[in-house]
Enzyme design. Structure first.
Site, PDB file in Angstrom:
ATOM      1  N   GLU A 300      54.481  72.745  -8.946  1.00  0.00           N
ATOM      2  CA  GLU A 300      55.211  71.630  -8.354  1.00  0.00           C
ATOM      3  C   GLU A 300      56.425  72.047  -7.531  1.00  0.00           C
ATOM      4  O   GLU A 300      57.499  71.440  -7.665  1.00  0.00           O
ATOM      5  CB  GLU A 300      55.629  70.690  -9.483  1.00  0.00           C
ATOM      6  CG  GLU A 300      56.686  71.246 -10.465  1.00  0.00           C
ATOM      7  CD  GLU A 300      56.132  72.026 -11.650  1.00  0.00           C
ATOM      8  OE1 GLU A 300      55.032  72.595 -11.520  1.00  0.00           O
ATOM      9  OE2 GLU A 300      56.803  72.082 -12.690  1.00  0.00           O
ATOM     10  N   HIS A 324      49.329  65.123 -10.718  1.00  0.00           N
ATOM     11  CA  HIS A 324      50.163  65.846 -11.674  1.00  0.00           C
ATOM     12  C   HIS A 324      51.348  66.525 -10.984  1.00  0.00           C
ATOM     13  O   HIS A 324      52.507  66.312 -11.363  1.00  0.00           O
ATOM     14  CB  HIS A 324      49.307  66.884 -12.413  1.00  0.00           C
ATOM     15  CG  HIS A 324      50.063  67.693 -13.408  1.00  0.00           C
ATOM     16  ND1 HIS A 324      50.073  67.401 -14.755  1.00  0.00           N
ATOM     17  CD2 HIS A 324      50.863  68.783 -13.267  1.00  0.00           C
ATOM     18  CE1 HIS A 324      50.843  68.267 -15.391  1.00  0.00           C
ATOM     19  NE2 HIS A 324      51.332  69.124 -14.501  1.00  0.00           N
ATOM     20  N   GLU A 325      51.059  67.316  -9.964  1.00  0.00           N
ATOM     21  CA  GLU A 325      52.154  68.058  -9.316  1.00  0.00           C
ATOM     22  C   GLU A 325      53.116  67.097  -8.628  1.00  0.00           C
ATOM     23  O   GLU A 325      54.327  67.306  -8.635  1.00  0.00           O
ATOM     24  CB  GLU A 325      51.602  69.097  -8.333  1.00  0.00           C
ATOM     25  CG  GLU A 325      50.605  70.094  -8.926  1.00  0.00           C
ATOM     26  CD  GLU A 325      51.024  70.736 -10.249  1.00  0.00           C
ATOM     27  OE1 GLU A 325      52.242  70.807 -10.527  1.00  0.00           O
ATOM     28  OE2 GLU A 325      50.139  71.149 -11.024  1.00  0.00           O
ATOM     29  N   HIS A 328      55.615  65.598 -11.029  1.00  0.00           N
ATOM     30  CA  HIS A 328      56.745  66.480 -11.347  1.00  0.00           C
ATOM     31  C   HIS A 328      57.961  66.215 -10.448  1.00  0.00           C
ATOM     32  O   HIS A 328      59.073  66.629 -10.782  1.00  0.00           O
ATOM     33  CB  HIS A 328      56.338  67.945 -11.188  1.00  0.00           C
ATOM     34  CG  HIS A 328      55.705  68.558 -12.404  1.00  0.00           C
ATOM     35  ND1 HIS A 328      56.325  68.576 -13.630  1.00  0.00           N
ATOM     36  CD2 HIS A 328      54.524  69.219 -12.565  1.00  0.00           C
ATOM     37  CE1 HIS A 328      55.536  69.222 -14.504  1.00  0.00           C
ATOM     38  NE2 HIS A 328      54.438  69.606 -13.883  1.00  0.00           N
ATOM     39  N   GLU A 347      56.217  68.809 -18.926  1.00  0.00           N
ATOM     40  CA  GLU A 347      54.762  68.679 -18.803  1.00  0.00           C
ATOM     41  C   GLU A 347      54.188  67.445 -19.509  1.00  0.00           C
ATOM     42  O   GLU A 347      53.247  66.831 -19.008  1.00  0.00           O
ATOM     43  CB  GLU A 347      54.076  69.956 -19.292  1.00  0.00           C
ATOM     44  CG  GLU A 347      54.447  71.212 -18.484  1.00  0.00           C
ATOM     45  CD  GLU A 347      54.094  71.129 -16.999  1.00  0.00           C
ATOM     46  OE1 GLU A 347      53.285  70.266 -16.610  1.00  0.00           O
ATOM     47  OE2 GLU A 347      54.651  71.938 -16.229  1.00  0.00           O
ATOM     48  N   ASP A 402      55.789  81.985 -21.407  1.00  0.00           N
ATOM     49  CA  ASP A 402      54.370  81.789 -21.102  1.00  0.00           C
ATOM     50  C   ASP A 402      53.555  81.463 -22.352  1.00  0.00           C
ATOM     51  O   ASP A 402      52.530  80.798 -22.270  1.00  0.00           O
ATOM     52  CB  ASP A 402      53.784  83.060 -20.474  1.00  0.00           C
ATOM     53  CG  ASP A 402      53.757  82.964 -18.956  1.00  0.00           C
ATOM     54  OD1 ASP A 402      54.413  82.047 -18.428  1.00  0.00           O
ATOM     55  OD2 ASP A 402      53.082  83.801 -18.327  1.00  0.00           O
ATOM     56  N   TYR A 410      51.561  69.630 -22.969  1.00  0.00           N
ATOM     57  CA  TYR A 410      50.990  68.705 -21.990  1.00  0.00           C
ATOM     58  C   TYR A 410      50.414  67.464 -22.673  1.00  0.00           C
ATOM     59  O   TYR A 410      50.818  66.332 -22.422  1.00  0.00           O
ATOM     60  CB  TYR A 410      49.859  69.391 -21.211  1.00  0.00           C
ATOM     61  CG  TYR A 410      50.303  70.449 -20.234  1.00  0.00           C
ATOM     62  CD1 TYR A 410      50.671  71.714 -20.673  1.00  0.00           C
ATOM     63  CD2 TYR A 410      50.343  70.206 -18.875  1.00  0.00           C
ATOM     64  CE1 TYR A 410      51.061  72.704 -19.780  1.00  0.00           C
ATOM     65  CE2 TYR A 410      50.729  71.188 -17.959  1.00  0.00           C
ATOM     66  CZ  TYR A 410      51.085  72.427 -18.434  1.00  0.00           C
ATOM     67  OH  TYR A 410      51.469  73.385 -17.543  1.00  0.00           O
ATOM     68  N   LYS A 586      43.307  79.384 -16.112  1.00  0.00           N
ATOM     69  CA  LYS A 586      42.654  78.386 -16.953  1.00  0.00           C
ATOM     70  C   LYS A 586      41.131  78.570 -16.995  1.00  0.00           C
ATOM     71  O   LYS A 586      40.483  78.247 -17.990  1.00  0.00           O
ATOM     72  CB  LYS A 586      43.013  77.000 -16.412  1.00  0.00           C
ATOM     73  CG  LYS A 586      42.204  75.872 -16.990  1.00  0.00           C
ATOM     74  CD  LYS A 586      42.459  74.559 -16.281  1.00  0.00           C
ATOM     75  CE  LYS A 586      41.179  73.745 -16.355  1.00  0.00           C
ATOM     76  NZ  LYS A 586      41.225  72.463 -15.699  1.00  0.00           N
TER      77      LYS A 586
END
Ligand code: BES
Ligand code: ZN
Length: 631
Positions: A300, A324-325, A328, A347, A402, A410, A586
């Site tokens: 984002e 989603h982005e 943000h 998130e 991370d 989320y 992912k």
């Protein structure tokens, strides 16, 4: 002007300074409590041959109230080569000052705990600034291995003629290309002059200023205070297509038409959020489609979302990532997690808003399907992670932020907000959220700040509704508290029945009514099948629906997982081409993870990874190395 809010915070010109140790950012070596950076001005040359950024970062800073004299300015760096540091009051009168990088000159035998800390956080740059100084200029260059930078040779791009560079600063990688106080609680404005080779274009998470006569450098300005992890740069052969007066997309020339067609609904999405949650405050909203090695789905970066090309499905079925982005721009960029413990504030809120956007723009059916898929992923993650990682307000002491990047912040975060919405009704919850974004706009806040605000603005107003919510359990305990509204989808119910009928042999594959199935229904169908599927069943599906050959990245990944599990050899080549052409973590992690479950699969995973590794981003390499033990 100092204002006291609550008991433990001081707000100074929009900066929130946590004074409770529990709220301290454990992932920065900077000293913003004493001296705080407020602006960064970059002048950087992009050297593709050396894979290096070279130039200066000029930082404006100020001493916080009560800061004793003689205190040095501490910054975060990682692998930076610092050449010179000068300090002063104006740019014209900077004089060279002494600095210390990490443990230079310290005890040569350093304890392992020190080294571990350095691997995690990088190296502190301590600058001995005179008491009256307000600016410091660091002359430096980055390392070719800088964790935020990916340098792509021409063959790794769509056009294959020009190189490409992009940054990924979240969570704590900004320090690998800019010396600064790399903490999301330290908001800064920034400006940049970027010098790029002829024929290449630079874009940043900022406004681009008009070019100067006879000068090829690109200049940028971000006038709103942002956390450092949102500073972003990309350089490549980039074309632009406008989507609406304030939106557009950048991509390599051969990709830009597909991008423009996929993203047509962007303006409608912005309007959907604005109507409910307040104005979009960042001026333009553009999307940059990166080469396929981009390790994330999206990032984002303000004014300019970075996105993986794997969402260009051709049918706009994966654009919830854009939602989603974009979301943000409110949750994350406007109201920011003060530390990485509070990541769920970024998130969880964003997934909640994402689903609301999808509902407004594409309808409740699609939003419901995405919520069901999301909850399924959440349950899988909860089963896979130890209790301490299931907590929204996660303890990340001595850990890489991370590691907190699971589906839990989320989806559990979003489910928490959905639960509040149900307890208080949508109207009241929308009003609460809108006020929340206004109240904390351009501030970085902790989970405790949110809890106080929730209590005062919503819970106290309706004790009966509040009694239905166990806030303590949602935020501070593992697992899922009982009593949340379980999402359901009628369209999925139909697909579940179809999957069962086909499985039991009641209907053949060619009679499955898949014509109108969306990507989501396909994903649900494949997930509804048992883990073990006999070879003839795999073959029948593939024959009828050409799943091995699908161009949809999400469906491909799901199908390849099944192929690995069931030793379905006809998909072998596709697995290899997928893993060597896409660097989205992912997708990579579950596939390598599935391969790793058998000895033969592990051998294969390592063979494929040996080919793919040079193509992956440092962040993906780090993850896959850890998974396969190949480091
Ligand atoms: N901000 C994240 C990406 C991120 C998080 C990068 C933490 C580095 C550290 C971004 O908004 C995100 O969540 N991206 C998701 C896609 C989204 C649709 C769930 C992703 O990349 O998978
Ligand atoms: Zn996100």
């Amino acid at each position: 002007m100092l204002v006291l809010i609550g008991f433990d915070q001081v707000v100074d010109a929009g900066q929130v300074v946590p004074s409770r140790p529990a709220d301290r950012d454990l992932h920065s070596l900077g000293n913003p409590e004493q001296i705080r950076v407020s602006r960064v001005e970059l002048d950087l040359s992009v050297d593709f041959a050396k894979k290096e950024l070279q130039g200066t970062a000029t930082l404006a800073f100020r001493r916080m109230p009560g800061c004793p004299s003689g205190i040095p300015l501490d910054l975060d760096t990682r692998e930076l080569k610092i050449e010179r540091v000068a300090a002063g009051v104006t740019d014209e009168a900077l004089t060279e000052v002494r600095f210390e990088l990490g443990h230079e000159g310290a005890d040569p035998v350093r304890p392992e705990s020190d080294l571990k800390r350095e691997r995690l956080l990088g190296t502190r740059l301590r600058i001995f600034v005179p008491d009256d100084a307000t600016r410091v200029r660091v002359t430096y260059r980055t390392a070719p291995t800088a964790s935020a930078l990916q340098w792509l040779d021409p063959p790794r791009t769509a056009g294959r003629k020009q190189p490409f560079l992009f940054t990924q600063s979240e969570a704590i990688h900004a320090r690998s290309w800019i010396p600064l106080q790399d903490s999301p609680g330290v908001r800064i404005t920034y400006a940049a002059t970027i010098r790029v080779p002829e024929g290449l274009r630079a874009v940043m998470s900022a406004d681009q200023l008009p070019g100067r006569e006879g000068q090829s450098d690109a200049r940028f300005e971000m006038t709103q205070p942002i956390p450092p992890y949102l500073i972003a740069l990309a350089v490549g052969d980039l074309a632009f297509r406008s989507l609406s007066p304030r939106t557009g997309t950048y991509a390599e020339p051969s990709v830009v038409a597909a991008a423009a067609s996929e993203f047509v609904d962007t303006e409608a999405m912005i309007k959907a959020v604005e109507t409910r949650f307040g104005p979009y405050r960042w001026g333009r909203y553009d999307l940059l489609v990166l080469p396929p090695s981009f390790p994330f789905g999206g990032m984002e970066n303000p004014k300019l979302t970075f996105a993986t090309p794997t969402i260009l499905a051709g049918d706009r079925s994966l654009v919830s990532l854009v939602a989603h982005e974009l979301a943000h721009s409110w949750s994350g960029n406007l109201v920011t997690n003060a530390t990485w413990r509070d990541f769920w504030l970024n998130e969880g809120f964003t997934v909640y808003l994402e689903r609301r956007i999808v509902e407004d723009v594409f309808g409740p059916d699609r939003a419901a399907m995405e919520a069901v898929l999301g909850l399924r992923e959440l349950r899988e993650e909860l089963a896979a992670f130890p209790p301490r990682d299931q907590v929204l307000h996660i303890d990340l002491a001595d850990r890489d932020p991370d590691e907190g990047m699971t589906r839990i912040p989320y989806e559990k975060g979003a489910l928490f907000l959905t639960t509040i919405e149900h307890a208080f009704g949508r109207e009241r919850f929308d009003a609460f959220l809108r006020a929340y974004f206004d109240h904390f706009a351009f501030q970085s806040i902790t989970t405790a700040d949110f809890e106080r605000y929730l209590q005062a603005q919503l819970l106290d107003s309706d004790p009966a509704a509040a009694a239905k919510l166990n806030v303590q359990a949602w935020l501070h305990e593992p697992g899922l508290p009982p009593g949340f509204p379980e999402p359901t989808s009628t369209r999925f119910a139909v697909v579940t029945t179809a999957a069962r009928d086909w499985l039991e042999g009641k209907i053949p594959a060619e009679q499955l009514a898949t014509r109108d199935w969306s990507t989501h229904e396909w994903l649900h169908f494949l997930q509804a099948l048992p883990l073990e599927l006999p070879p003839e069943k795999m073959a029948a599906l593939d024959k009828e629906f050409a799943l091995t050959g699908t161009g949809n990245s999400e469906i491909t990944q799901q199908w390849l997982l099944m192929a690995i599990r069931n030793h379905y050899a006809p998909a072998d080549a596709r697995l290899e081409s997928f893993l060597t052409s896409i660097g989205r973590r992912k997708f990579l992690m579950p596939l390598y993870g599935e391969l790793k479950k058998t000895a033969e699969g592990t051998t294969r995973a390592k063979a494929i990874y040996a080919k793919a590794r040079p193509f992956y981003h440092p962040i993906a390499v780090e993850s896959v190395d850890r998974l396969l033990g190949t480091k």
